[in-house]
Design an enzyme around this catalytic site. Structure first.
Site, PDB file in Angstrom:
ATOM      1  N   TRP A 102       8.078  -9.115   1.455  1.00 47.72           N
ATOM      2  CA  TRP A 102       7.261  -7.912   1.647  1.00 47.72           C
ATOM      3  C   TRP A 102       5.782  -8.242   1.662  1.00 47.72           C
ATOM      4  CZ3 TRP A 102       9.488  -4.365   4.165  1.00 47.72           C
ATOM      5  CH2 TRP A 102      10.859  -4.169   4.019  1.00 47.72           C
ATOM      6  N   ASP A 172       1.516  -2.756  -3.514  1.00 47.03           N
ATOM      7  CA  ASP A 172       2.712  -2.158  -2.925  1.00 47.03           C
ATOM      8  C   ASP A 172       3.728  -2.067  -4.058  1.00 47.03           C
ATOM      9  OD1 ASP A 172       5.110  -1.565  -1.738  1.00 47.03           O
ATOM     10  OD2 ASP A 172       5.069  -3.212  -0.280  1.00 47.03           O
ATOM     11  N   LYS A 196      13.313   4.588  -3.416  1.00 45.85           N
ATOM     12  CA  LYS A 196      13.986   3.855  -4.491  1.00 45.85           C
ATOM     13  C   LYS A 196      13.955   4.705  -5.769  1.00 45.85           C
ATOM     14  CE  LYS A 196      12.257   0.161  -1.803  1.00 45.85           C
ATOM     15  NZ  LYS A 196      13.339  -0.163  -0.956  1.00 45.85           N
TER      16      LYS A 196
HETATM   17  N1  PMP Z   1       7.525  -2.862   0.557  1.00 44.79           N
HETATM   18  C1  PMP Z   1       8.557  -3.029  -0.272  1.00 44.79           C
HETATM   19  C2  PMP Z   1       8.347  -3.742  -1.568  1.00 44.79           C
HETATM   20  C3  PMP Z   1       9.818  -2.532   0.090  1.00 44.79           C
HETATM   21  O1  PMP Z   1      10.870  -2.703  -0.725  1.00 44.79           O
HETATM   22  C4  PMP Z   1       9.976  -1.838   1.312  1.00 44.79           C
HETATM   23  C5  PMP Z   1      11.285  -1.242   1.741  1.00 44.79           C
HETATM   24  N2  PMP Z   1      12.422  -1.778   1.253  1.00 44.79           N
HETATM   25  C6  PMP Z   1       8.867  -1.712   2.134  1.00 44.79           C
HETATM   26  C7  PMP Z   1       7.650  -2.231   1.726  1.00 44.79           C
HETATM   27  C8  PMP Z   1       8.963  -0.988   3.454  1.00 44.79           C
HETATM   28  O2  PMP Z   1       8.992   0.350   3.189  1.00 44.79           O
HETATM   29  P1  PMP Z   1       9.197   1.451   4.337  1.00 44.79           P
HETATM   30  O3  PMP Z   1      10.518   1.150   4.944  1.00 44.79           O
HETATM   31  O4  PMP Z   1       9.119   2.719   3.580  1.00 44.79           O
HETATM   32  O5  PMP Z   1       8.079   1.302   5.321  1.00 44.79           O
END
Ligand code: PMP
Length: 360
Positions: A102, A172, A196
């Site tokens: 991420w 994030d 989550k």
């Molecule tokens: N950052 C993290 C730490 C995530 O776990 C996720 C989704 N699993 C995201 C970003 C992406 O999020 P979204 O799909 O809401 O754009």
């Protein structure tokens, strides 16, 4: 009706009481004769729902008054672009710490808008740890320092808050927000996709110190100009109304559990059950450095890929779903967010024992 133990990384398990309340209120919210889904976002009913969700979030996270709480769309991936757009404020670079998949996505996106200094990376440990702060090469001229507080795929979590001096810290927190108390005042901006610990997908929560917004890049879309959204109570455009309503119910549930300190105790007990078992086992392995293990996402492996496959299949037969690891790392991953009851983790550990006994 059978409810399964859902170990999905997200969209993920929600508290059953919340789902039941939403079901009860589906056709007629509090005598309005309407479903929340059918309400105007500018009507008095929804404005009350929205205000209550924000009030509860502020109370649970103890958000200082000089921070705005925004309920937006676009996901955490969207914020990977909207953060540099809003927070560069005349700077030309930002610092990023790379702890896994991420973080890498955040870095790649930010590079479209500014120069990125990777202040530290966990590459040497194959992204199984958080680099210690004394190894970080921070740039005092950076617009901000970005971290991913919990790597959902790798299962690596910060159990400390970095000190970035006068440079705002951006996190994030998609996969560990609301899992324990945090000191919001240590951050310039926090963002999280809701799916989550907060509620359904479609809602993105942004918590931002108010002096950091108001000087976005000219290309910033109005819907993602944090100042414009803050000035309009997140209603510059239609917000994700139903997701905000469910988030409010989840916050209420969290409060009834005793708030974030109580949920942290619960989360620690759940994670300890799983990690203690993994540590004692010679069959399963857990790749992440002990100090940096996630309380939310627990990756583990059996001795072979074929056994991993058999494990996941056997778990399914016992109504324990979504235990397959992310395709980039393989193995298994148990996501044990706030709403996962300890019984779910106990059932998983019991199954792990039995699987080890019959395949070890
Ligand atoms: N950052 C993290 C730490 C995530 O776990 C996720 C989704 N699993 C995201 C970003 C992406 O999020 P979204 O799909 O809401 O754009």
């Amino acid at each position: 009706m059978t409810r399964v133990f859902n170990f999905s990384a997200g969209p993920a398990i929600l508290p059953e009481t919340v789902l039941r309340q939403a079901a009860d209120e589906m056709l007629d919210w509090h005598g309005s004769g309407m479903s929340v889904m059918e309400m105007s976002h500018r009507g008095k009913e929804f404005i009350a729902i929205h205000a209550e969700a924000e009030r509860l979030l502020r109370e649970l996270l103890n958000v200082p008054t000089n921070y705005k709480v925004l309920f937006l769309q676009g996901g955490a991936i969207g914020q990977n672009a909207f953060v540099p757009m809003n927070l560069l404020r005349g700077h030309t670079s930002a610092d990023y710490v790379n702890t896994g998949d991420w973080s890498k996505k955040s870095i790649k996106e930010a590079k479209k808008y500014c120069s990125v200094n990777v202040a530290a990376t966990a590459e040497a440990s194959n992204f199984t740890s958080v680099p210690k702060q004394d190894s970080w090469k921070l740039d005092p001229k950076a617009a901000y320092v970005h971290i991913c507080s919990n790597e959902t795929i790798g299962g690596v979590e910060y159990h400390w808050t970095p000190d970035t001096g006068a440079v705002p810290l951006v996190a994030d927190m998609s996969s560990n927000i609301m899992s324990r108390p945090i000191d919001v005042s240590r951050y310039g901006l926090i963002y999280a996709g809701a799916q989550k610990n907060i509620g359904p997908s479609g809602l993105t929560v942004v918590i931002v110190r108010d002096d950091l917004i108001g000087n976005p890049l000219p290309i910033t879309p109005s819907a993602f100009d944090l100042k414009q959204q803050a000035d309009n109570d997140s209603m510059l455009n239609t917000p994700p109304t139903y997701a905000i309503y469910i988030a409010g119910l989840v916050f209420n549930w969290l409060k009834a559990q005793g708030g974030l300190a109580a949920i942290e105790t619960h989360n620690r007990a759940k994670a300890a059950l799983l990690y203690d078992f993994l540590d004692a086992s010679k069959f399963y392995t857990s790749p992440v450095a002990r100090d940096d293990r996630s309380l939310m996402n627990v990756p583990f492996k059996s001795p072979s890929e074929s056994l991993d496959e058999a494990f996941v299949k056997g778990a399914q037969a016992r109504n324990m779903l979504q235990l397959k690891g992310h395709r980039s790392v393989g193995g298994m991953r148990a996501s044990i967010y706030n709403a996962m009851p300890i019984e779910g983790v106990k059932a998983l550990v019991q199954y792990m024992k039995e699987f080890e006994a019959s395949h070890g």
